[in-house]
Design a protein around this motif. Structure first.
Motif, PDB file in Angstrom:
ATOM      1  N   ASN A 193       0.802  -1.228   0.000  1.00  0.00           N
ATOM      2  CA  ASN A 193       0.000   0.000   0.000  1.00  0.00           C
ATOM      3  C   ASN A 193       0.834   1.278   0.000  1.00  0.00           C
ATOM      4  O   ASN A 193       0.276   2.365   0.100  1.00  0.00           O
ATOM      5  CB  ASN A 193      -0.948   0.030   1.214  1.00  0.00           C
ATOM      6  CG  ASN A 193      -2.073  -0.984   1.093  1.00  0.00           C
ATOM      7  OD1 ASN A 193      -1.946  -1.960   0.362  1.00  0.00           O
ATOM      8  ND2 ASN A 193      -3.156  -0.760   1.808  1.00  0.00           N
ATOM      9  N   THR A 194       2.156   1.162  -0.076  1.00  0.00           N
ATOM     10  CA  THR A 194       2.957   2.379  -0.181  1.00  0.00           C
ATOM     11  C   THR A 194       3.906   2.234  -1.367  1.00  0.00           C
ATOM     12  O   THR A 194       4.296   1.127  -1.731  1.00  0.00           O
ATOM     13  CB  THR A 194       3.781   2.694   1.090  1.00  0.00           C
ATOM     14  OG1 THR A 194       4.902   1.807   1.168  1.00  0.00           O
ATOM     15  CG2 THR A 194       2.938   2.579   2.352  1.00  0.00           C
ATOM     16  N   VAL A 195       4.215   3.366  -1.989  1.00  0.00           N
ATOM     17  CA  VAL A 195       5.172   3.355  -3.095  1.00  0.00           C
ATOM     18  C   VAL A 195       6.165   4.505  -2.906  1.00  0.00           C
ATOM     19  O   VAL A 195       5.934   5.417  -2.103  1.00  0.00           O
ATOM     20  CB  VAL A 195       4.468   3.492  -4.479  1.00  0.00           C
ATOM     21  CG1 VAL A 195       3.634   2.272  -4.791  1.00  0.00           C
ATOM     22  CG2 VAL A 195       3.622   4.742  -4.539  1.00  0.00           C
ATOM     23  N   GLY A 196       7.243   4.441  -3.686  1.00  0.00           N
ATOM     24  CA  GLY A 196       8.315   5.419  -3.538  1.00  0.00           C
ATOM     25  C   GLY A 196       7.881   6.831  -3.912  1.00  0.00           C
ATOM     26  O   GLY A 196       6.913   7.040  -4.641  1.00  0.00           O
ATOM     27  N   LYS A 243       9.368  10.895  -5.049  1.00  0.00           N
ATOM     28  CA  LYS A 243      10.528  11.495  -5.700  1.00  0.00           C
ATOM     29  C   LYS A 243      11.409  12.262  -4.720  1.00  0.00           C
ATOM     30  O   LYS A 243      12.601  12.453  -4.970  1.00  0.00           O
ATOM     31  CB  LYS A 243      10.099  12.386  -6.884  1.00  0.00           C
ATOM     32  CG  LYS A 243       9.303  13.622  -6.501  1.00  0.00           C
ATOM     33  CD  LYS A 243       8.605  14.199  -7.723  1.00  0.00           C
ATOM     34  CE  LYS A 243       9.539  15.145  -8.489  1.00  0.00           C
ATOM     35  NZ  LYS A 243       8.777  15.895  -9.523  1.00  0.00           N
ATOM     36  N   ALA A 244      10.827  12.717  -3.608  1.00  0.00           N
ATOM     37  CA  ALA A 244      11.625  13.463  -2.621  1.00  0.00           C
ATOM     38  C   ALA A 244      12.169  12.513  -1.555  1.00  0.00           C
ATOM     39  O   ALA A 244      11.487  11.589  -1.114  1.00  0.00           O
ATOM     40  CB  ALA A 244      10.767  14.546  -1.977  1.00  0.00           C
ATOM     41  N   LYS A 245      13.401  12.762  -1.138  1.00  0.00           N
ATOM     42  CA  LYS A 245      14.074  11.911  -0.148  1.00  0.00           C
ATOM     43  C   LYS A 245      13.327  11.951   1.181  1.00  0.00           C
ATOM     44  O   LYS A 245      12.953  13.023   1.665  1.00  0.00           O
ATOM     45  CB  LYS A 245      15.507  12.426   0.044  1.00  0.00           C
ATOM     46  CG  LYS A 245      16.365  11.628   0.988  1.00  0.00           C
ATOM     47  CD  LYS A 245      17.809  12.132   0.898  1.00  0.00           C
ATOM     48  CE  LYS A 245      18.684  11.565   1.989  1.00  0.00           C
ATOM     49  NZ  LYS A 245      18.485  12.196   3.304  1.00  0.00           N
ATOM     50  N   GLY A 246      13.107  10.753   1.757  1.00  0.00           N
ATOM     51  CA  GLY A 246      12.488  10.691   3.080  1.00  0.00           C
ATOM     52  C   GLY A 246      10.974  10.693   3.062  1.00  0.00           C
ATOM     53  O   GLY A 246      10.350  10.738   4.122  1.00  0.00           O
ATOM     54  N   TYR A 247      10.368  10.653   1.881  1.00  0.00           N
ATOM     55  CA  TYR A 247       8.908  10.601   1.770  1.00  0.00           C
ATOM     56  C   TYR A 247       8.464   9.308   1.093  1.00  0.00           C
ATOM     57  O   TYR A 247       9.222   8.701   0.328  1.00  0.00           O
ATOM     58  CB  TYR A 247       8.383  11.777   0.945  1.00  0.00           C
ATOM     59  CG  TYR A 247       8.405  13.099   1.670  1.00  0.00           C
ATOM     60  CD1 TYR A 247       7.310  13.532   2.412  1.00  0.00           C
ATOM     61  CD2 TYR A 247       9.523  13.927   1.592  1.00  0.00           C
ATOM     62  CE1 TYR A 247       7.325  14.748   3.061  1.00  0.00           C
ATOM     63  CE2 TYR A 247       9.552  15.151   2.239  1.00  0.00           C
ATOM     64  CZ  TYR A 247       8.443  15.562   2.969  1.00  0.00           C
ATOM     65  OH  TYR A 247       8.467  16.759   3.610  1.00  0.00           O
ATOM     66  N   ARG A 248       7.218   8.890   1.379  1.00  0.00           N
ATOM     67  CA  ARG A 248       6.578   7.835   0.600  1.00  0.00           C
ATOM     68  C   ARG A 248       5.130   8.218   0.297  1.00  0.00           C
ATOM     69  O   ARG A 248       4.570   9.108   0.928  1.00  0.00           O
ATOM     70  CB  ARG A 248       6.616   6.489   1.347  1.00  0.00           C
ATOM     71  CG  ARG A 248       7.931   5.746   1.157  1.00  0.00           C
ATOM     72  CD  ARG A 248       7.913   4.368   1.760  1.00  0.00           C
ATOM     73  NE  ARG A 248       7.402   3.331   0.875  1.00  0.00           N
ATOM     74  CZ  ARG A 248       8.068   2.803  -0.148  1.00  0.00           C
ATOM     75  NH1 ARG A 248       9.276   3.247  -0.472  1.00  0.00           N
ATOM     76  NH2 ARG A 248       7.538   1.828  -0.856  1.00  0.00           N
ATOM     77  N   VAL A 249       4.571   7.546  -0.685  1.00  0.00           N
ATOM     78  CA  VAL A 249       3.169   7.724  -1.055  1.00  0.00           C
ATOM     79  C   VAL A 249       2.400   6.558  -0.440  1.00  0.00           C
ATOM     80  O   VAL A 249       2.802   5.414  -0.598  1.00  0.00           O
ATOM     81  CB  VAL A 249       3.026   7.688  -2.591  1.00  0.00           C
ATOM     82  CG1 VAL A 249       1.560   7.789  -3.002  1.00  0.00           C
ATOM     83  CG2 VAL A 249       3.859   8.796  -3.236  1.00  0.00           C
ATOM     84  N   ALA A 250       1.312   6.851   0.284  1.00  0.00           N
ATOM     85  CA  ALA A 250       0.559   5.781   0.947  1.00  0.00           C
ATOM     86  C   ALA A 250      -0.873   5.710   0.431  1.00  0.00           C
ATOM     87  O   ALA A 250      -1.603   6.708   0.447  1.00  0.00           O
ATOM     88  CB  ALA A 250       0.552   6.009   2.459  1.00  0.00           C
TER      89      ALA A 250
END
Lengths: 134, 373
Positions: B142-145, B147-154
């Motif tokens: 349920n999460t993907v990478g 583009k900004a360092k230290g963040y994820r998409v949930a």
């Protein structure tokens, strides 16, 4: 019975029989119709959902440079007036005389014109960029 | 599968261009649209769109309501002839109404509205672990990478079981849940929530270090089912329960399928399978482009369901094909079970995706399995 009263931006006028008129059916080509001496082009709407008249009107204004009157006739309902007039139509005979009363309001349905068309060529963002609207 | 589609691309010089795809659609005449311009310049987006509409408006079939569509005209004329008409109209529009050409000023003005948010730059890159299989599943599915360092998409899954143990109608979310999600977005996603076409929500800017906290909060709300991209992640129209146009119920069928495939390990083993379902031919559930598509029909007062296989909504867009006669509501769930069962037996190396197996072995083996006496 449709009336002979002709809606214009300045109110209703009576049909002038002396006009040099030509009538276009939706499947006739506005690009090739002879316009010499013509003062009135009638665009016929056999059904209210006929879309080709809008393109015909724009071709007459934008490509042919036709300056005479363009009149929508046939299944012309009040809801269509705003869009017909945006595309270059400047006269209309309403199908239902009962709709004549509020017809002028239909022509002012939207106070801001977003898209470019035959009446105001440039879209809103271009006019805004030029400082013409705020 | 749209009337008009633009796909961002780059030309040989690395400049932004748009591939223009026209005349696709679903409904009673599903069609994948052809590319009529491979590399349209951004400044011509509006003029070219106007040219497409004008070419259609002048020639579209007005006598039959069902045929008054761009896709029918493009199909009947053929892509080349339609393209020639559009090019002709485009030339005229560039002459008669050049004010529709997009200048750099306008493109940049619009771009400024899509500026990225103020991401922090001091975040650690690593994602915290929690000694819980459910968290690890959620993190993986349920999460993907980002583009900004230290963040994820949930993703917030709106599929599977709700907090109260009932099976959620696909894509439904209550007002209370939405309030809670809005608070989580404020706390963890720079105030942004995105609705996806897969009938889920997603939080686009989650700090990786906050993922365990976010997961616990979502889990307590019944919104952390780790089923994104699996067979449980069904797209489904409202169907007869809510919709005036529908011929058959769709949500209860989706719920039954969801209940039948509840075991996460089984779902993960099945891998990437997109199931889409519509309760009538208007195709709001996009069943034609599901790897598995289900269409509800009304057969003389009885609700029945047709199954399609092999559709795809991706770059290789494909319209799925019917495998056979419509099935009853009870049989359709069993049929899905048989279809994925055959897939598991037939897939190459245990790795091949469902769609690739269907493409390789064809529909016949699946039809034989489903309709075997």
């Amino acid at each position: 019975m449709p009336s002979n009263r002709v809606l214009t931006r300045d109110g209703f006028v009576n049909d002038d029989a002396a006009q040099q008129r030509v009538r276009l059916a939706p499947n006739e080509d506005a690009r090739t119709v002879a316009l010499e001496g013509v003062t009135l082009v009638e665009l016929a709407l056999p059904k209210m959902n006929e879309g080709r008249v809008y393109t015909q009107a724009r071709i007459l204004r934008e490509e042919r440079g036709y300056k005479g009157a363009i009149r929508a006739v046939g299944e012309v309902r009040r809801d269509l007036l705003f869009f017909l007039f945006r595309c270059g139509v400047d006269q209309a005979v309403l199908k239902d005389p009962d709709e004549e009363q509020d017809a002028h309001k239909a022509l002012a349905s939207f106070s801001v014109l977003y898209q470019g068309a035959a009446d105001v060529a440039a879209p809103l963002w271009k006019r805004a960029a030029r400082g013409a609207v705020h | 599968v749209h009337d008009i589609g633009f796909r961002v691309t780059r030309n040989a010089a690395g400049e932004t261009r748009f591939a223009v795809i026209v005349g696709g659609g679903l409904g009673r005449t599903p069609l994948v649209g052809p590319v009529i311009h491979p590399e349209l310049e951004p400044r011509h987006l509006l003029t070219y769109t106007e040219a497409i509409l004008r070419a259609y408006n002048l020639a579209g079939d007005r006598d039959n309501m069902f045929k008054a569509r761009i896709k029918i005209l493009v199909r009947d004329l053929g892509p080349e002839a339609f393209r020639a008409r559009v090019e002709e109209e485009h030339k005229r529009i560039l002459e008669t109404n050049p004010s529709l050409i997009l200048g750099d000023d306008e493109i940049n003005r619009v771009k400024a509205h899509f500026a990225p948010p103020a991401w922090r730059t001091d975040l650690p890159d690593d994602v915290p672990d929690v000694d819980d299989k459910r968290y690890r599943n959620w993190l993986k599915h349920n999460t993907v990478g980002h583009k900004a360092k230290g963040y994820r998409v949930a993703y917030i899954s709106l599929k599977g079981k709700q907090a109260d143990g009932k099976t959620r109608p696909p894509g439904d979310v209550t007002a209370d849940e939405m309030d809670a999600i809005a608070r989580l977005a404020d706390d963890h996603s720079l105030g942004q929530i995105v609705a996806t076409h897969t009938q889920n929500l997603l939080l686009p800017h989650v700090e990786a270090r906050a993922l365990p906290e976010l997961w616990r909060a979502l889990d307590a709300l019944g919104l952390a089912n780790a089923n994104v991209g699996t067979l449980q992640d069904i797209i489904c129209c409202p169907g007869l329960d809510y919709c005036n146009l529908a011929n058959a119920t769709s949500i209860p069928i989706a719920q039954k399928i969801s209940d039948r495939f509840e075991d996460l390990d089984h779902l993960y083993d099945l891998g990437d399978i997109k199931l889409k379902m519509s309760g009538c031919i208007n195709s709001c559930g996009h069943h034609h482009v599901g790897n598995i598509g289900i269409l509800g029909v009304d057969m003389k007062g009885t609700k029945a369901y047709q199954i399609l296989l092999g559709g795809s909504e991706e770059a290789d867009a494909t319209i799925g094909k019917w495998i056979g006669p419509a099935l009853s509501a009870d049989d359709v769930v069993t049929a899905i079970e048989k279809i994925v069962g055959l897939y598991v037996e037939q897939r190459h190396d245990g790795e091949e995706r469902f769609l690739d197996t269907v493409r390789r072995i064809g529909l016949k083996p699946f039809a034989e399995r489903v309709y075997a006496q």
